[in-house]
Design an enzyme around this catalytic site. Structure first.
Site, PDB file in Angstrom:
ATOM      1  N   ASN A   9     -75.812  11.374  39.991  1.00 39.57           N
ATOM      2  CA  ASN A   9     -74.597  11.712  39.243  1.00 39.57           C
ATOM      3  C   ASN A   9     -73.988  10.403  38.746  1.00 39.57           C
ATOM      4  OD1 ASN A   9     -72.147  12.589  38.296  1.00 39.57           O
ATOM      5  ND2 ASN A   9     -71.279  13.022  40.319  1.00 39.57           N
ATOM      6  N   TRP A  10     -74.079  10.171  37.445  1.00 40.20           N
ATOM      7  CA  TRP A  10     -73.634   8.888  36.892  1.00 40.20           C
ATOM      8  C   TRP A  10     -72.124   8.839  36.649  1.00 40.20           C
ATOM      9  CZ3 TRP A  10     -78.044   7.860  32.757  1.00 40.20           C
ATOM     10  CH2 TRP A  10     -79.222   7.550  33.450  1.00 40.20           C
ATOM     11  N   LYS A  11     -71.467   9.961  36.816  1.00 38.64           N
ATOM     12  CA  LYS A  11     -70.000   9.999  36.628  1.00 38.64           C
ATOM     13  C   LYS A  11     -69.634   9.359  35.286  1.00 38.64           C
ATOM     14  CE  LYS A  11     -69.617   9.813  41.600  1.00 38.64           C
ATOM     15  NZ  LYS A  11     -68.725   9.753  42.734  1.00 38.64           N
ATOM     16  N   HIS A  95     -67.662  19.661  41.208  1.00 40.93           N
ATOM     17  CA  HIS A  95     -67.668  18.370  41.919  1.00 40.93           C
ATOM     18  C   HIS A  95     -66.243  18.087  42.421  1.00 40.93           C
ATOM     19  CE1 HIS A  95     -67.955  14.081  42.711  1.00 40.93           C
ATOM     20  NE2 HIS A  95     -69.264  14.238  42.761  1.00 40.93           N
ATOM     21  N   GLU A  97     -64.504  15.552  42.383  1.00 35.81           N
ATOM     22  CA  GLU A  97     -63.664  14.772  41.464  1.00 35.81           C
ATOM     23  C   GLU A  97     -63.087  15.678  40.372  1.00 35.81           C
ATOM     24  OE1 GLU A  97     -66.516  11.653  40.772  1.00 35.81           O
ATOM     25  OE2 GLU A  97     -66.172  10.930  42.805  1.00 35.81           O
ATOM     26  N   GLU A 167     -70.973  18.145  49.764  1.00 35.86           N
ATOM     27  CA  GLU A 167     -70.461  16.785  49.594  1.00 35.86           C
ATOM     28  C   GLU A 167     -69.110  16.655  50.292  1.00 35.86           C
ATOM     29  OE1 GLU A 167     -72.393  14.796  45.969  1.00 35.86           O
ATOM     30  OE2 GLU A 167     -70.540  15.731  45.319  1.00 35.86           O
ATOM     31  N   GLY A 173     -68.297   7.981  47.666  1.00 36.58           N
ATOM     32  CA  GLY A 173     -67.855   6.695  47.148  1.00 36.58           C
ATOM     33  C   GLY A 173     -67.160   5.826  48.169  1.00 36.58           C
ATOM     34  N   SER A 213     -72.264   8.942  49.658  1.00 41.36           N
ATOM     35  CA  SER A 213     -72.739   7.601  50.037  1.00 41.36           C
ATOM     36  C   SER A 213     -74.198   7.589  50.487  1.00 41.36           C
ATOM     37  CB  SER A 213     -71.818   6.990  51.109  1.00 41.36           C
ATOM     38  OG  SER A 213     -70.513   6.815  50.565  1.00 41.36           O
ATOM     39  N   GLY A 234     -74.326   9.316  43.913  1.00 40.88           N
ATOM     40  CA  GLY A 234     -73.436   8.726  42.920  1.00 40.88           C
ATOM     41  C   GLY A 234     -73.776   7.269  42.697  1.00 40.88           C
ATOM     42  N   GLY A 235     -73.029   6.376  43.357  1.00 41.95           N
ATOM     43  CA  GLY A 235     -73.149   4.931  43.146  1.00 41.95           C
ATOM     44  C   GLY A 235     -74.575   4.396  43.170  1.00 41.95           C
TER      45      GLY A 235
HETATM   46  C1  PEP Z   1     -71.298  11.983  44.032  1.00 47.18           C
HETATM   47  O1  PEP Z   1     -70.914  11.510  42.998  1.00 47.18           O
HETATM   48  O2  PEP Z   1     -71.572  13.182  44.041  1.00 47.18           O
HETATM   49  C2  PEP Z   1     -71.476  11.125  45.206  1.00 47.18           C
HETATM   50  C3  PEP Z   1     -71.947  11.652  46.302  1.00 47.18           C
HETATM   51  O3  PEP Z   1     -71.134   9.792  45.078  1.00 47.18           O
HETATM   52  P1  PEP Z   1     -71.544   8.561  46.065  1.00 47.18           P
HETATM   53  O4  PEP Z   1     -73.029   8.695  46.311  1.00 47.18           O
HETATM   54  O5  PEP Z   1     -71.189   7.334  45.315  1.00 47.18           O
HETATM   55  O6  PEP Z   1     -70.778   8.748  47.330  1.00 47.18           O
END
Ligand code: PEP
Length: 252
Positions: A9-11, A95, A97, A167, A173, A213, A234-235
């Protein structure tokens, strides 16, 4: 056997050029990957070019959100048909966010989910509790509310076309990953809800990804859990090297 899924997920990261360069680099390096499905979710602006670049490869393209209407006066929103037109096969829905930044409700998640399914997209529906909810002993209650609200009115065949992502909000994050056992416990709880609502066949088949994470260093431990069918990253999905290391978790 549920085929694992590794989804990035590049957000709100990557221009069109960066998205294309990433996929060009990734494509040949996953050409022989058979053990999992690979998906990336670029921002709206990069979807069409990302999909064009990914065409014929093992990289699936997901959008990060969708509106439930086919068209209309919804400034800033994008319809399921527009996502298909851009070349998407998947869409992330609900999500945390979106839920927190935009006040998205379970009812809205449900409308988006139904519209995505009707259009032929594969939804990746996210659920998860906040730190406050976990510490207050509310995790299962929250997951049940999100599950029952998000999946309300779906038929078992419709449910068979979705993926879920557990999640925990406190792990997204933050660098604070759920332990594999803790994540697996919530996955099992979600799978039981699926069993109750949609039956054994659907519950056994639905792929539940863990997100929060996920990194090259912790993915193998998570994936070793029977209940964990993949990762929503994500990251660590923003660099080809770390995303590839996650995809290649069996050899970690
Ligand atoms: C996400 O964006 O769904 C996520 C899990 O981010 P991260 O891996 O950065 O925690």
């Amino acid at each position: 056997m549920r085929k694992p899924v590794i989804a990035g997920n590049w957000k709100m990261y990557k221009t069109r050029g960066e998205a294309v360069a990433f996929i060009e680099e990734l494509k040949p390096r996953i050409a022989n990957v058979e053990h999992c499905d690979v998906i990336v979710a670029p921002p709206f602006t990069a979807l069409a070019e990302a999909a064009q670049t990914a065409k014929g490869s093992k990289v699936g393209i997901a959008a990060q959100d969708v509106h439930w209407d086919a068209e209309g006066a919804h400034t800033g929103d994008v319809s399921p048909g527009m996502l298909l037109d851009a070349g998407c096969s998947h869409v992330i829905i609900g999500h945390s966010e979106r839920r927190h930044d935009h006040g998205e409700t379970d009812e809205q998640v449900n409308r988006k989910l139904k519209a995505a399914l009707a259009a032929g997209l594969t939804p990746i529906v996210c659920v998860g509790e906040t730190l406050e909810e976990r510490e207050g002993g509310q995790t299962q209650k929250v997951l049940e509310r999100q599950f029952l609200g998000g999946f309300a009115g779906l038929t078992p065949p419709e449910f068979s076309r979705i993926m879920m992502a557990y999640e925990p909000v406190w792990a997204i994050g933050t660098g604070r990953t759920a332990t594999p056992e803790l994540a697996a416990e919530s996955h099992a709880f979600l799978r039981n809800l699926a069993r109750r609502q949609f039956g054994d066949e659907q519950a056994n088949a639905v792929r539940i990804l863990y997100g929060g994470s996920v990194k090259p260093q912790n993915v193998a431990g998570l994936m070793a859990q029977e209940e964990i069918d993949g990762a929503l990253v994500g990251g660590a999905s923003l660099s080809v090297e770390s995303f590839l290391a996650i995809i290649n978790y069996p050899s970690a």
